[in-house]
Design an enzyme around this catalytic site. Structure first.
Site, PDB file in Angstrom:
ATOM      1  N   GLY A  63      36.428  44.734  69.846  1.00 37.44           N
ATOM      2  CA  GLY A  63      36.436  46.187  70.060  1.00 37.44           C
ATOM      3  C   GLY A  63      36.457  46.971  68.775  1.00 37.44           C
ATOM      4  O   GLY A  63      37.423  47.692  68.504  1.00 37.44           O
ATOM      5  N   SER A 193      51.438  48.000  71.980  1.00 40.25           N
ATOM      6  CA  SER A 193      51.830  49.396  71.793  1.00 40.25           C
ATOM      7  C   SER A 193      53.284  49.549  72.188  1.00 40.25           C
ATOM      8  O   SER A 193      53.756  48.862  73.101  1.00 40.25           O
ATOM      9  CB  SER A 193      50.979  50.313  72.674  1.00 40.25           C
ATOM     10  N   TYR A 217      47.808  50.717  81.676  1.00 41.50           N
ATOM     11  CA  TYR A 217      47.709  50.546  80.222  1.00 41.50           C
ATOM     12  C   TYR A 217      49.071  50.080  79.688  1.00 41.50           C
ATOM     13  O   TYR A 217      49.169  49.104  78.961  1.00 41.50           O
ATOM     14  CB  TYR A 217      47.285  51.861  79.558  1.00 41.50           C
TER      15      TYR A 217
END
Ligand SMILES: *[C@@H]1O[C@H](CO)[C@@H](O)[C@H](O)[C@H]1NC(C)=O
Ligand SMILES: *[C@@H]1O[C@H](CO)[C@@H](O)[C@H](O)[C@H]1NC(C)=O
Length: 341
Positions: A63, A193, A217
């Site tokens: 990515g 994250s 997410y």
């Protein structure tokens, strides 16, 4: 005349101008404070400053057509690595590749097709790498997708966020593990994250779609950390390490999935307080190259420092359970490599 005299005599005569001047100063002051905080963040939020070279090393970054992935690829190319850009959008990737070569003068930058939301694409990519590369020093799981109100399903009938962010990287790691072991000391870097604290992988339903926007997410990021911890345990003694990180809150395309009017409110906050992608890639780059971390595994980093984790992701029973569920979800076959402790 009488009105004018009365006006002059009233306190309003001076209060208004004072108020206006005060407001102007307050606004200017606010801008000044925001600017100062931003500048402070820019120069204090962990920067990896070591000049460590990566000549002769092969790295894969997933990515990397934009955001921190692109900057990670650029940084690693700058340090002399052979960089394999694993991207879904080949056209965009070729453009980025040209830019990186132009910028770094390193011509060993390669684009390969990888769509993490398709197990078939992951298998194709891994087979290609296995055939063409004699070694793999660093695998950076960077690609990410964030769900919105409307959940999307992949070709594998799994919700898009969970497959792109967790199940896809889980499968890819298995398919490349022999090459990584052969190349030891080698590393896996997982971009997670700190928002993992908001969500949780649902052990009772590994493919949920009925959640609030963004929730999957967060859940996928929790899965990333559990995966890192369990993988580190299983890789003990192999010379392959795995660590995960929080890149910071970044100005990047991932926020484009936030719908208005929330996005309008978010915009100035993003502009003022979030890191730009170059600042955001620093911890990833450190985990990929810092010699001091050669034997460090299973840890979580933020701002180029080791950071602590919540209790839920320190629960190894849970990590093991998520691992076993993931093996089933990616349909790991008889002939596929298993990663056993
Ligand atoms: C990679 O290639 C080796 C032989 O070179 C083979 O044994 C292994 O099964 C292959 N792995 C994958 C995932 O294709
Ligand atoms: C750890 O996770 C397992 C499995 O999900 C759960 O049953 C257990 O209660 C958890 N332990 C703690 C201390 O939270």
């Amino acid at each position: 005349m009488i009105v004018a005299e009365a006006w002059k005599a009233s306190y309003l005569y001076w209060v208004f101008p004072v108020l206006i001047v005060a407001t102007v100063f307050a606004i200017l002051g606010l801008f000044g404070v925001v600017f100062a905080i931003r500048l402070f963040a820019k120069y204090t939020c962990g920067q990896f400053r070591k000049p460590t070279r990566m000549d002769g090393k092969t790295v894969i970054v997933t990515g990397c057509t934009g955001g921190i992935g692109k900057e990670t690829a650029r940084e690693l190319a700058k340090r002399g690595a052979r960089v394999i850009m694993a991207c879904r959008n080949l056209e965009a990737a070729e453009k980025v590749k040209a830019e990186i070569i132009e910028d770094t003068k390193n011509t060993k930058v390669i684009v390969k097709k990888l769509d993490l939301s398709s197990f078939a694409s992951i298998r194709e990519f891994a087979a290609d790498i296995n055939k063409t590369e004699t070694k793999l020093d660093v695998l950076v799981h960077n690609a990410g997708y964030a769900d919105t109100f409307k959940k999307r399903k992949t070709v594998d009938d799994i919700e898009m966020t969970m497959e792109t962010n967790h199940y896809g990287p889980f499968l890819l790691t298995h398919l490349l593990i022999d090459l990584l072991k052969k190349s030891a000391p080698s590393r896996i870097v997982v971009v997670a994250s700190s928002l993992y604290r908001i969500g949780a992988f649902n052990i009772d339903n590994p493919n949920p779609v009925d959640t609030l926007p963004g929730y999957l997410y967060y859940a996928s990021k929790e899965a990333n950390i559990l995966f890192t911890r369990e993988l580190a345990r299983r890789l003990e003694g192999t010379g392959v390490t795995v660590n995960c990180l929080h890149p910071g809150l970044i100005e990047s395309g991932i926020w484009s999935s936030v719908p208005p009017p929330l996005s309008w409110m978010l915009y100035p906050i993003i502009k003022c307080f979030f890191k730009n992608p170059q600042q955001g890639c620093q911890t990833t780059v450190m985990l990929a190259v810092d010699e001091k971390l050669e034997k460090v595994s299973g840890k979580y980093f933020s701002d180029c420092r080791e950071s602590s984790l919540s209790n839920s992701v320190s629960n190894m029973t849970r990590a093991k359970k998520v691992w076993e569920i993931s093996e089933k979800m990616v349909k790991l076959g008889e002939d596929d490599p298993r990663i056993e402790a």
